[in-house]
Write a protein that holds these residues in place. Structure first.
Motif, PDB file in Angstrom:
ATOM      1  N   ALA A  18      10.139  -5.482   7.784  1.00 20.02           N
ATOM      2  CA  ALA A  18      10.960  -4.512   7.052  1.00 20.02           C
ATOM      3  C   ALA A  18      10.217  -3.976   5.827  1.00 20.02           C
ATOM      4  N   SER A  19       9.539  -4.845   5.085  1.00 16.49           N
ATOM      5  CA  SER A  19       8.815  -4.374   3.903  1.00 16.49           C
ATOM      6  C   SER A  19       7.610  -3.516   4.290  1.00 16.49           C
ATOM      7  N   LEU A  20       6.976  -3.806   5.416  1.00 15.71           N
ATOM      8  CA  LEU A  20       5.893  -2.941   5.888  1.00 15.71           C
ATOM      9  C   LEU A  20       6.422  -1.546   6.211  1.00 15.71           C
ATOM     10  N   LEU A  21       7.547  -1.485   6.905  1.00 19.86           N
ATOM     11  CA  LEU A  21       8.126  -0.184   7.251  1.00 19.86           C
ATOM     12  C   LEU A  21       8.533   0.601   6.009  1.00 19.86           C
ATOM     13  N   ILE A  22       9.120  -0.068   5.045  1.00 21.03           N
ATOM     14  CA  ILE A  22       9.506   0.600   3.789  1.00 21.03           C
ATOM     15  C   ILE A  22       8.275   1.082   3.035  1.00 21.03           C
ATOM     16  N   THR A  23       7.258   0.235   2.947  1.00 23.36           N
ATOM     17  CA  THR A  23       6.023   0.597   2.247  1.00 23.36           C
ATOM     18  C   THR A  23       5.352   1.796   2.903  1.00 23.36           C
ATOM     19  N   PHE A  24       5.267   1.789   4.228  1.00 16.37           N
ATOM     20  CA  PHE A  24       4.617   2.897   4.918  1.00 16.37           C
ATOM     21  C   PHE A  24       5.434   4.176   4.825  1.00 16.37           C
ATOM     22  N   THR A  25       6.729   4.072   4.745  1.00 16.93           N
ATOM     23  CA  THR A  25       7.568   5.256   4.552  1.00 16.93           C
ATOM     24  C   THR A  25       7.325   5.848   3.171  1.00 16.93           C
ATOM     25  N   ILE A  26       7.278   4.999   2.161  1.00 14.65           N
ATOM     26  CA  ILE A  26       7.012   5.469   0.794  1.00 14.65           C
ATOM     27  C   ILE A  26       5.627   6.097   0.700  1.00 14.65           C
ATOM     28  N   LEU A  27       4.634   5.462   1.322  1.00 16.09           N
ATOM     29  CA  LEU A  27       3.277   6.017   1.323  1.00 16.09           C
ATOM     30  C   LEU A  27       3.235   7.386   2.014  1.00 16.09           C
ATOM     31  N   ALA A  28       3.971   7.522   3.108  1.00 19.93           N
ATOM     32  CA  ALA A  28       3.980   8.799   3.831  1.00 19.93           C
ATOM     33  C   ALA A  28       4.616   9.905   2.997  1.00 19.93           C
ATOM     34  N   ILE A  29       5.631   9.553   2.210  1.00 17.00           N
ATOM     35  CA  ILE A  29       6.282  10.552   1.362  1.00 17.00           C
ATOM     36  C   ILE A  29       5.406  10.897   0.159  1.00 17.00           C
ATOM     37  N   LYS A  30       4.855   9.866  -0.459  1.00 11.83           N
ATOM     38  CA  LYS A  30       4.082  10.083  -1.679  1.00 11.83           C
ATOM     39  C   LYS A  30       2.687  10.644  -1.405  1.00 11.83           C
ATOM     40  N   TYR A  31       2.040  10.157  -0.353  1.00 12.07           N
ATOM     41  CA  TYR A  31       0.683  10.589  -0.005  1.00 12.07           C
ATOM     42  C   TYR A  31       0.636  11.041   1.454  1.00 12.07           C
TER      43      TYR A  31
END
Length: 90
Positions: A18-31
């Motif tokens: 779950a934390s990997l999915l959240i982190t990758f979602t944030i990265l995709a939005i930010k970068y």
């Protein structure tokens, strides 16, 4: 949720996913990222490489259980190396 037989390792596993999915979602939005072509000769993004890593790690762990008598922690080390290689070259 006693019927599910939750254990700490199971809970940690799902929390990490779950934390990997959240982190990758944030990265995709930010970068935002443009797809790149690696050794597989297909375009992949961070999310694609994460999926390939998770799928390959599952197969590594299943094979480890069936083919060796060594501790499962060694499979985790193999999966970590595999993840680095996937994110670097795929």
């Amino acid at each position: 949720m006693d019927w599910m037989a939750w254990t700490w390792p199971t809970a940690i596993f799902f929390l990490v996913i779950a934390s990997l999915l959240i982190t990758f979602t944030i990265l995709a939005i930010k970068y935002p990222e443009t797809p790149r072509v690696g050794v597989l000769r297909i375009e992949t993004t961070r999310g694609d490489r994460l999926f390939i890593t998770l799928l390959g790690s599952a197969f590594i762990n299943i094979a480890w259980l069936g083919l060796t008598d060594l501790a499962q922690w060694w499979a985790l080390a193999v999966c970590a190396v595999y993840a680095v290689l996937v994110f670097r070259y795929v």
